[in-house]
Design a protein around this motif. Structure first.
Motif, PDB file in Angstrom:
ATOM      1  N   THR A 143       0.801  -1.225   0.000  1.00 18.74           N
ATOM      2  CA  THR A 143       0.000   0.000   0.000  1.00 18.74           C
ATOM      3  C   THR A 143       0.832   1.272   0.000  1.00 18.74           C
ATOM      4  OG1 THR A 143      -0.185  -0.091   2.415  1.00 18.74           O
ATOM      5  CG2 THR A 143      -1.976  -1.063   1.126  1.00 18.74           C
ATOM      6  N   LEU A 144       2.058   1.214   0.485  1.00 22.18           N
ATOM      7  CA  LEU A 144       2.831   2.452   0.591  1.00 22.18           C
ATOM      8  C   LEU A 144       3.883   2.632  -0.495  1.00 22.18           C
ATOM      9  CD1 LEU A 144       3.274   2.723   4.450  1.00 22.18           C
ATOM     10  CD2 LEU A 144       1.575   3.826   2.977  1.00 22.18           C
ATOM     11  N   PHE A 145       4.179   1.586  -1.266  1.00 20.65           N
ATOM     12  CA  PHE A 145       5.161   1.729  -2.334  1.00 20.65           C
ATOM     13  C   PHE A 145       4.454   1.822  -3.672  1.00 20.65           C
ATOM     14  CE2 PHE A 145       7.818  -0.513   0.877  1.00 20.65           C
ATOM     15  CZ  PHE A 145       8.657   0.557   1.136  1.00 20.65           C
ATOM     16  N   SER A 146       5.007   2.632  -4.530  1.00 21.85           N
ATOM     17  CA  SER A 146       4.372   2.910  -5.817  1.00 21.85           C
ATOM     18  C   SER A 146       4.512   1.750  -6.780  1.00 21.85           C
ATOM     19  CB  SER A 146       5.012   4.144  -6.442  1.00 21.85           C
ATOM     20  OG  SER A 146       4.547   4.323  -7.744  1.00 21.85           O
ATOM     21  N   TRP A 147       3.469   1.533  -7.577  1.00 22.48           N
ATOM     22  CA  TRP A 147       3.586   0.615  -8.714  1.00 22.48           C
ATOM     23  C   TRP A 147       3.186   1.323  -9.995  1.00 22.48           C
ATOM     24  CZ3 TRP A 147       0.080  -1.246  -4.856  1.00 22.48           C
ATOM     25  CH2 TRP A 147      -1.247  -1.003  -5.127  1.00 22.48           C
ATOM     26  N   ARG A 148       3.130   2.656  -9.960  1.00 23.41           N
ATOM     27  CA  ARG A 148       2.818   3.412 -11.172  1.00 23.41           C
ATOM     28  C   ARG A 148       4.040   3.611 -12.050  1.00 23.41           C
ATOM     29  NH1 ARG A 148      -1.284   8.227  -9.392  1.00 23.41           N
ATOM     30  NH2 ARG A 148      -3.013   6.866  -8.876  1.00 23.41           N
ATOM     31  N   GLY A 149       5.206   3.359 -11.512  1.00 21.97           N
ATOM     32  CA  GLY A 149       6.411   3.498 -12.316  1.00 21.97           C
ATOM     33  C   GLY A 149       6.967   4.898 -12.262  1.00 21.97           C
ATOM     34  N   PRO A 150       7.984   5.191 -13.093  1.00 23.29           N
ATOM     35  CA  PRO A 150       8.651   6.492 -13.032  1.00 23.29           C
ATOM     36  C   PRO A 150       7.743   7.641 -13.443  1.00 23.29           C
ATOM     37  CG  PRO A 150       9.521   5.156 -14.832  1.00 23.29           C
ATOM     38  CD  PRO A 150       8.564   4.297 -14.071  1.00 23.29           C
ATOM     39  N   GLY A 151       6.674   7.362 -14.134  1.00 19.25           N
ATOM     40  CA  GLY A 151       5.774   8.438 -14.544  1.00 19.25           C
ATOM     41  C   GLY A 151       4.666   8.690 -13.536  1.00 19.25           C
ATOM     42  N   PRO A 185      -0.071  20.692  -4.761  1.00 16.86           N
ATOM     43  CA  PRO A 185       0.117  21.656  -3.683  1.00 16.86           C
ATOM     44  C   PRO A 185      -0.752  21.357  -2.460  1.00 16.86           C
ATOM     45  CG  PRO A 185      -0.931  22.658  -5.609  1.00 16.86           C
ATOM     46  CD  PRO A 185      -0.582  21.257  -5.967  1.00 16.86           C
ATOM     47  N   ASP A 186      -1.911  20.760  -2.658  1.00 16.30           N
ATOM     48  CA  ASP A 186      -2.782  20.374  -1.552  1.00 16.30           C
ATOM     49  C   ASP A 186      -3.114  18.891  -1.714  1.00 16.30           C
ATOM     50  OD1 ASP A 186      -4.485  20.240   0.561  1.00 16.30           O
ATOM     51  OD2 ASP A 186      -6.132  21.305  -0.405  1.00 16.30           O
ATOM     52  N   PRO A 187      -2.254  18.003  -1.174  1.00 14.15           N
ATOM     53  CA  PRO A 187      -2.415  16.567  -1.428  1.00 14.15           C
ATOM     54  C   PRO A 187      -3.775  16.013  -1.012  1.00 14.15           C
ATOM     55  CG  PRO A 187      -0.325  17.000  -0.344  1.00 14.15           C
ATOM     56  CD  PRO A 187      -1.100  18.279  -0.338  1.00 14.15           C
ATOM     57  N   LEU A 188      -4.321  16.493   0.086  1.00 12.58           N
ATOM     58  CA  LEU A 188      -5.591  15.936   0.546  1.00 12.58           C
ATOM     59  C   LEU A 188      -6.752  16.300  -0.359  1.00 12.58           C
ATOM     60  CD1 LEU A 188      -5.292  16.289   4.416  1.00 12.58           C
ATOM     61  CD2 LEU A 188      -4.968  14.267   2.996  1.00 12.58           C
ATOM     62  N   SER A 189      -6.589  17.349  -1.167  1.00 15.22           N
ATOM     63  CA  SER A 189      -7.669  17.707  -2.079  1.00 15.22           C
ATOM     64  C   SER A 189      -7.831  16.679  -3.194  1.00 15.22           C
ATOM     65  CB  SER A 189      -7.415  19.094  -2.684  1.00 15.22           C
ATOM     66  OG  SER A 189      -6.296  19.048  -3.543  1.00 15.22           O
ATOM     67  N   GLN A 190      -6.826  15.828  -3.395  1.00 10.43           N
ATOM     68  CA  GLN A 190      -6.883  14.795  -4.424  1.00 10.43           C
ATOM     69  C   GLN A 190      -7.614  13.540  -3.956  1.00 10.43           C
ATOM     70  OE1 GLN A 190      -2.902  14.075  -5.746  1.00 10.43           O
ATOM     71  NE2 GLN A 190      -2.476  16.240  -6.055  1.00 10.43           N
ATOM     72  N   VAL A 221      -9.302   0.052  10.714  1.00  7.78           N
ATOM     73  CA  VAL A 221      -9.876   1.259  10.103  1.00  7.78           C
ATOM     74  C   VAL A 221      -8.896   2.425  10.268  1.00  7.78           C
ATOM     75  CG1 VAL A 221     -11.740   2.954  10.259  1.00  7.78           C
ATOM     76  CG2 VAL A 221     -12.271   0.512  10.373  1.00  7.78           C
ATOM     77  N   ALA A 222      -8.329   2.569  11.476  1.00  7.01           N
ATOM     78  CA  ALA A 222      -7.357   3.644  11.715  1.00  7.01           C
ATOM     79  C   ALA A 222      -6.112   3.457  10.850  1.00  7.01           C
ATOM     80  CB  ALA A 222      -6.981   3.681  13.191  1.00  7.01           C
ATOM     81  N   LEU A 223      -5.615   2.225  10.751  1.00  7.48           N
ATOM     82  CA  LEU A 223      -4.453   1.946   9.897  1.00  7.48           C
ATOM     83  C   LEU A 223      -4.769   2.277   8.445  1.00  7.48           C
ATOM     84  CD1 LEU A 223      -1.608   0.769   9.441  1.00  7.48           C
ATOM     85  CD2 LEU A 223      -2.703  -1.479   9.212  1.00  7.48           C
ATOM     86  N   SER A 224      -5.947   1.887   7.990  1.00  2.00           N
ATOM     87  CA  SER A 224      -6.343   2.164   6.615  1.00  2.00           C
ATOM     88  C   SER A 224      -6.411   3.666   6.347  1.00  2.00           C
ATOM     89  CB  SER A 224      -7.691   1.514   6.328  1.00  2.00           C
ATOM     90  OG  SER A 224      -8.097   1.789   5.014  1.00  2.00           O
ATOM     91  N   ALA A 225      -6.980   4.420   7.290  1.00  4.97           N
ATOM     92  CA  ALA A 225      -7.051   5.883   7.123  1.00  4.97           C
ATOM     93  C   ALA A 225      -5.654   6.491   7.075  1.00  4.97           C
ATOM     94  CB  ALA A 225      -7.867   6.499   8.260  1.00  4.97           C
ATOM     95  N   ALA A 281      -1.905   9.968  -0.123  1.00  8.38           N
ATOM     96  CA  ALA A 281      -2.207  11.295  -0.680  1.00  8.38           C
ATOM     97  C   ALA A 281      -0.955  12.162  -0.717  1.00  8.38           C
ATOM     98  CB  ALA A 281      -3.298  11.971   0.150  1.00  8.38           C
ATOM     99  N   PHE A 282      -0.165  12.103   0.342  1.00  7.26           N
ATOM    100  CA  PHE A 282       1.040  12.922   0.389  1.00  7.26           C
ATOM    101  C   PHE A 282       2.158  12.341  -0.454  1.00  7.26           C
ATOM    102  CE2 PHE A 282      -1.164  14.635   4.030  1.00  7.26           C
ATOM    103  CZ  PHE A 282      -0.901  15.987   3.908  1.00  7.26           C
ATOM    104  N   GLY A 283       2.179  11.025  -0.627  1.00  6.08           N
ATOM    105  CA  GLY A 283       3.208  10.401  -1.451  1.00  6.08           C
ATOM    106  C   GLY A 283       2.913  10.519  -2.934  1.00  6.08           C
ATOM    107  N   GLY A 284       1.646  10.617  -3.285  1.00  3.01           N
ATOM    108  CA  GLY A 284       1.256  10.774  -4.678  1.00  3.01           C
ATOM    109  C   GLY A 284       1.410   9.531  -5.527  1.00  3.01           C
ATOM    110  N   ALA A 285       1.729   8.396  -4.909  1.00  2.79           N
ATOM    111  CA  ALA A 285       1.971   7.189  -5.688  1.00  2.79           C
ATOM    112  C   ALA A 285       0.706   6.380  -5.929  1.00  2.79           C
ATOM    113  CB  ALA A 285       3.008   6.325  -4.984  1.00  2.79           C
TER     114      ALA A 285
END
Length: 185
Positions: free
Chosen positions: A60-68, A74-79, A127-131, A138-142
């Motif tokens: 869940t925390l490491f990206s699999w979207r690749g280099p792109g 600017p406001d990660p939570l808005s995404q 539930v807390a871990l999932s949140a 959201a902050f990592g953007g991955a």
């Protein structure tokens, strides 16, 4: 269903970060298992809990979207998609991502309940871990930050905790109870 399995295997094993977190988790699980076995305490459920937690965090925390991959704006939570589209929820839960989230949190619910014997607390903790994971995503953007993922994670934790509760109830029902003085009357 085969396509789903292929997607999940690709997610799990083609990412070096995920493989690394699984390896670290297995080492930590072995250490936990050995320490608990040496002290004469139950070791299987705690070791499996550590292994499943490391797998969950790795996926869940490491990206699999690749280099792109998209970075945080600017406001990660808005995404984050916080509103649940109830009409599409069953379809999203049956998607590869939804099934992966359920599959990742079911062992957590199962083994945590077997270790702590408190299914409600375990589900609330999941539930807390999932949140926390969704906010971190959201902050990592991955990854996408969605409430649907939290619902899928909670569903998995509920399934695992429910299975553990059934197992614990069956074990309790079959174990001989201590005789009390009132049993003789």
């Amino acid at each position: 269903m085969e396509a789903y399995v292929d997607i999940i295997i690709r997610i799990l094993w083609t990412q070096p970060q995920v493989r690394f977190s699984v390896a670290v988790g297995l080492v930590l699980a072995a250490v936990v298992g050995l320490l608990r076995a040496r002290s004469g305490r139950s070791w299987i459920a705690p070791a499996c809990l550590v292994a499943s937690l490391s797998l969950t965090l790795g996926v869940t925390l490491f990206s699999w979207r690749g280099p792109g991959g998209v970075g945080p704006g600017p406001d990660p939570l808005s995404q984050c998609r916080l509103l649940v589209e109830w009409a599409s929820l069953p379809t999203e839960l049956r998607s590869p991502g939804g099934l992966l989230n359920i599959a990742l949190f079911a062992p957590l619910g199962l083994f945590a309940t077997l270790v702590w014997r408190r299914p409600i607390i375990v589900v609330l903790g999941a539930v807390a871990l999932s949140a926390c994971i969704e906010i971190t995503q959201a902050f990592g953007g991955a990854h996408d930050c969605t409430s649907t993922d939290t619902i899928a994670n909670t569903t998995g934790a509920l399934l695992g905790a429910g299975l553990a509760w059934i197992v614990m109830s069956g074990v309790r029902a079959r174990s001989p109870r201590a005789r009390t003085p009132t049993d003789r009357l």
